[in-house]
Design a protein around this motif. Sequence first.
Motif, PDB file in Angstrom:
ATOM      1  N   MET A  94      31.400  30.680  60.817  1.00  0.00           N
ATOM      2  CA  MET A  94      32.859  30.653  60.883  1.00  0.00           C
ATOM      3  C   MET A  94      33.393  29.223  60.979  1.00  0.00           C
ATOM      4  O   MET A  94      34.333  28.845  60.272  1.00  0.00           O
ATOM      5  N   ASP A  95      32.780  28.405  61.838  1.00  0.00           N
ATOM      6  CA  ASP A  95      33.241  27.020  61.996  1.00  0.00           C
ATOM      7  C   ASP A  95      32.926  26.178  60.764  1.00  0.00           C
ATOM      8  O   ASP A  95      33.686  25.273  60.415  1.00  0.00           O
ATOM      9  N   THR A  96      31.810  26.459  60.104  1.00  0.00           N
ATOM     10  CA  THR A  96      31.466  25.738  58.875  1.00  0.00           C
ATOM     11  C   THR A  96      32.496  26.017  57.783  1.00  0.00           C
ATOM     12  O   THR A  96      32.907  25.107  57.053  1.00  0.00           O
ATOM     13  N   LEU A  97      32.921  27.278  57.694  1.00  0.00           N
ATOM     14  CA  LEU A  97      33.950  27.643  56.702  1.00  0.00           C
ATOM     15  C   LEU A  97      35.240  26.869  56.942  1.00  0.00           C
ATOM     16  O   LEU A  97      35.856  26.341  56.006  1.00  0.00           O
TER      17      LEU A  97
ATOM     18  N   LEU B   7      38.103  25.887  54.219  1.00  0.00           N
ATOM     19  CA  LEU B   7      38.556  27.186  53.717  1.00  0.00           C
ATOM     20  C   LEU B   7      39.343  27.880  54.823  1.00  0.00           C
ATOM     21  O   LEU B   7      38.917  27.879  55.981  1.00  0.00           O
ATOM     22  N   ASN B   8      40.468  28.478  54.466  1.00  0.00           N
ATOM     23  CA  ASN B   8      41.238  29.212  55.478  1.00  0.00           C
ATOM     24  C   ASN B   8      41.471  30.672  55.112  1.00  0.00           C
ATOM     25  O   ASN B   8      41.530  31.532  55.976  1.00  0.00           O
ATOM     26  N   LYS B   9      41.578  30.981  53.819  1.00  0.00           N
ATOM     27  CA  LYS B   9      41.876  32.357  53.396  1.00  0.00           C
ATOM     28  C   LYS B   9      40.714  33.298  53.698  1.00  0.00           C
ATOM     29  O   LYS B   9      40.916  34.424  54.175  1.00  0.00           O
ATOM     30  N   PHE B  10      39.490  32.856  53.389  1.00  0.00           N
ATOM     31  CA  PHE B  10      38.320  33.709  53.634  1.00  0.00           C
ATOM     32  C   PHE B  10      38.105  33.965  55.130  1.00  0.00           C
ATOM     33  O   PHE B  10      37.938  35.122  55.541  1.00  0.00           O
ATOM     34  N   PRO B  11      38.127  32.920  55.995  1.00  0.00           N
ATOM     35  CA  PRO B  11      37.988  33.178  57.436  1.00  0.00           C
ATOM     36  C   PRO B  11      39.094  34.064  57.990  1.00  0.00           C
ATOM     37  O   PRO B  11      38.843  34.920  58.838  1.00  0.00           O
TER      38      PRO B  11
ATOM     39  N   SER C 162      37.044  30.781  47.359  1.00  0.00           N
ATOM     40  CA  SER C 162      37.834  29.582  47.623  1.00  0.00           C
ATOM     41  C   SER C 162      39.293  29.948  47.872  1.00  0.00           C
ATOM     42  O   SER C 162      39.731  31.063  47.553  1.00  0.00           O
ATOM     43  N   ASN C 163      40.055  29.005  48.406  1.00  0.00           N
ATOM     44  CA  ASN C 163      41.490  29.233  48.625  1.00  0.00           C
ATOM     45  C   ASN C 163      42.203  29.499  47.309  1.00  0.00           C
ATOM     46  O   ASN C 163      43.097  30.341  47.226  1.00  0.00           O
ATOM     47  N   GLU C 164      41.789  28.782  46.242  1.00  0.00           N
ATOM     48  CA  GLU C 164      42.408  28.960  44.921  1.00  0.00           C
ATOM     49  C   GLU C 164      42.119  30.352  44.364  1.00  0.00           C
ATOM     50  O   GLU C 164      42.971  30.971  43.736  1.00  0.00           O
TER      51      GLU C 164
END
Length: 517
Positions: free
Chosen positions: A110-113, A119-123, A147-149
């Motif tokens: 989670m912290d690596t993401l 990345l914010n959308k996936f977490p 990815s966010n995109e």
Amino acid sequence: MSLNTIILLSICVVASSSYYDPYYYYRRYNRNYGYQRQTPSYYSRLNGPNTCRYEEVPGSRGDDTMYTERKTTRDVCGKRMKLETECCTGYKEDSYLRGCKRTYVIRNIMDTLKEDLKLNKFPEAMIKMGMEEDMKKRGAYTVFAFSNEAYDEMNPSDVKLDADTMLYHTANERINITAVNGASQMITRTNERTTLHVKHYKTGETMVNCARVVKPNINARNGVIHVIDGVLNPTPGTLADVIDGKSKFSEFSKILRKAHMTVEMAKDGPFTVFAPTNKAVEKMPSRQLNRILQNPDALKAVVKAHIMNGIYCAKDLEEGQNDMKTIGGSMFNLKCLSPPGIRINQAKIKDEDMMASNGVLHEIDQVLLPPEAEDVYDRLQDLKLNKFREDIGQAGLENTFGGKGPLTVFAPTDDAFRDPKVKKYLKTNSLNSLLLHHIAHGLHTMKKAVDNDNISTKDTPSIVRVEVYRKKFGVENACVERKDIKTSNGVIHVVNKVLIPTKKTLIEVIRERTDLA
């Protein structure tokens, strides 16, 4: 601390501080300063351990990149793709060392993401589904993080980010994506234990369910992360289910059932299917469609011409690709389109990369017809022998050339009809007699040709003679430009002259020529 320990530590510190890399530190003589240690160039530093190559994504503006195994640049549809080398995620370069030998602190998934990959959308989606603690404290997992995109480009009506979808992005154990051989499947953590299709392509790309891996093998304390450029949607069933479930493929679905190929589409595979829409089927001439539907062999050949073994994502199709062979044995010809896209034979790929449990499906706007499914009359159009085909239609001989075989047809090129002798013949003779002089019963291939063979044509009692030369074949006074072109009802030989029927002997021809009197 003992004296021996202090001495040992001092030796280690001195040894590490005087580290010498013979490949990237070198001395150069300077008459003013003598030998000087030189810092390696930026490229050479990044051509070592813990470095990754990133290539420009085809079709993008150049700012989107993806991980690649390629070592050299390539051209895609006439454009040279940029190729850059960077430190892999989790590493950073050292000014004096080859490659990227300095490391960042390793964190949980989670912290690596969030921290390393930004990345914010996936977490956020994982937190909403109550998976945060799982990604922080449990494992080991393999995570395919969009990815966010990719999230921004997602169509909410096509993908629902529920718990099952998020679990579909994860698998148990650490899986090194670049070490997967060729193509394989991996079990996800969904309730149905669905599979993901992973494949390495000759272009250097790696794809998971046709989503590009843009950053691979990012190690975390409790697993490994692969960043992808698409949102993975749990597969709805087999290819047969996908085709049956979409109304725009209803005609193709009927053709599959009539050809007894629906069972094939439900097998493990994996397969790639190019499915024509209802409009594509309706565009076919009714005579041609009815003939195929009434011929079981031709119908099965048509279906097989739309299916390939293995998974071929639309993103990875390239002009000139030479491994595109269908299960029926025919080959695909790929062409680039502008704006970016790919044409396969004469069909354009529209909606692409529809995943199923046993493969992938692409929508095309035209039915693909293999030679085995086209009769002589239809094949003439593909060969661009337009004048000959037009005259056949004008004479009402479509059923003769497209009828029951086997037939052998000597088809003149369009240029051949410009010969003044053709017009002279047609002044006193019918078009039918001229055309029937180019068609014979039976299969006469040049593979079995013998010099001075006589072949009886349909304007009996006429014959044409086959001549064998060192490098070519001839028919009467015409050269065979293309030979042994197979069709569903015979074979075509393309000739460079119109064969003019004659019933005169050689003596009669000489007597008519005043210059030979």
